[in-house]
Design a protein around this motif. Sequence first.
Motif, short mmCIF file in Angstrom:
data_model
loop_
_atom_site.label_atom_id
_atom_site.label_comp_id
_atom_site.label_asym_id
_atom_site.label_seq_id
_atom_site.Cartn_x
_atom_site.Cartn_y
_atom_site.Cartn_z
N PRO A 1 0.83 -1.22 0.00
CA PRO A 1 0.00 0.00 0.00
C PRO A 1 0.86 1.26 0.00
N LEU A 2 0.36 2.29 -0.68
CA LEU A 2 1.01 3.59 -0.67
C LEU A 2 0.41 4.40 0.47
N GLU B 1 -3.66 2.50 5.78
CA GLU B 1 -4.28 1.91 4.60
C GLU B 1 -3.83 2.67 3.36
N GLU B 2 -4.06 2.07 2.20
CA GLU B 2 -3.71 2.67 0.92
C GLU B 2 -4.37 4.03 0.77
N GLU C 1 -8.05 6.05 -4.06
CA GLU C 1 -7.75 6.18 -5.49
C GLU C 1 -7.85 7.61 -5.98
N ASN D 1 -4.79 9.47 -5.07
CA ASN D 1 -3.55 8.86 -5.53
C ASN D 1 -3.10 9.53 -6.84
N LYS E 1 4.85 2.34 -8.62
CA LYS E 1 5.09 2.58 -7.20
C LYS E 1 6.50 2.19 -6.77
N GLY F 1 4.70 -0.79 4.02
CA GLY F 1 4.14 -0.12 2.86
C GLY F 1 5.18 0.73 2.17
#
Length: 429
Positions: free
Chosen positions: A253-254, A266-267, A270, A273, A283, A313
């Motif tokens: 996850p980013l 958490e990621e 979207e 992002n 990534k 992450g």
Amino acid sequence: MIEQLAALPTYEAYKDSGVEWLGEIPAHWWVVPLKHALSLTSEKVSSRNSVLKYYGMENIESWTGRFIETESEVEGLANKFNENDILFGKLRPYLAKVALTENEGICSTEFLVYRTKKYAAHFFKYLLVSTDFINVVDASTYGSKMPRANADFIGIQRLPIPNLSEQTAIATFLDCKAAQIDQAMAIKEQQIALLKERKQILIQNSVTRGLDPNIPMRDSGVEWIGEIPAHWEILANRALFRERIEPGEEGLPLLSVSIHTAVSSEEIPEDENIRGRIKIEDKTKYNLVWPGDIVFNMMRAWQGAIGAVVVKGMVSPAYIIAIPNEKIVSSYFEYQYRCPEFIQQMDRNSKGITDFRKRLYWNEFKQLLTVVPPIEEQTAIVTHIETQSVKIDQAIAIQQQQIDKLKEYKATLINSAVTGKIRVPEVAA
């Protein structure tokens, strides 16, 4: 103070309004298009050097219409309005920027200016800010990034109209009830502010003075830190951390770091992002982080964008990653560095002429001073803060739930009154 809606009287007879969002209205009310009840004015003036007060979108509080002072200066064309006009924000109408003016002035062209002579403007202010009407207008907007409502569409919307005395009675009733509800919400917001302050004091005292109020203290030798427990240390971060530079891995996850909630677990969503207009696809250009690492945003560390990582992450190259040694517990360090004094320390050591260009680099981070208790005390302090924070957060959540219920009640009350679903006491009398 706030009665149940079911306890309020209704009208003796109703009829179908012929408008889906209105449903039934009192039998003696009538329905007309908005443009037949309100005139849309379009007097344009220059805002440059104007002596009239300016209303921008940011100056109107959502749903309440209260004026909020800002320091923004505006030059260009503006709409002129008179006292007792209604301003309706056509940009992002879901924000419900609707205000009844108390004086002559000028406003952003993102406001539609409505005027009435034979009706009660105060009643229409409530009608136009009702959630049912706002939802209808919001559903009609065009433009994805800056959605706007069309004045022609708004003008043909059919509105319920009682007689003038009822309009005045409904507006007066809603003024009274809205003031009561707003006062109740303000009290609860004050309670939330006190709880948050209590939590901050709890954290600050715990990470700089420990948990034992009777423990011997000594001068830390650092003016802005003050006294600390006699057996604690003051160490530069170079004695506590080393930098991690490790490429990321696909599938992880980013993560992001926020001035409000530290490092995400958490990621990144979207829709967030994105850097500029380019969606992040590769990534592997980002850096690996492990649980226990300390991460801070070079550009916003001086605002408190720092925290401990809890999941494996990746983070942006704009972040610096610090690996703690055996002397420091990451979560203890996070609590300490999100206290005002330590945020100010990061601010003082950040490089840059302006806030926009200010950066906290690794070499400057290494020079920062940290209050370091024995490792077992750090663990006990973290446990204490987390235990007490849960209780305070629960109390805050209860107050917030009550505020949300009051907001919902207020919205329902306004909808019900302006559409005749209830008959206000003055009309009943």
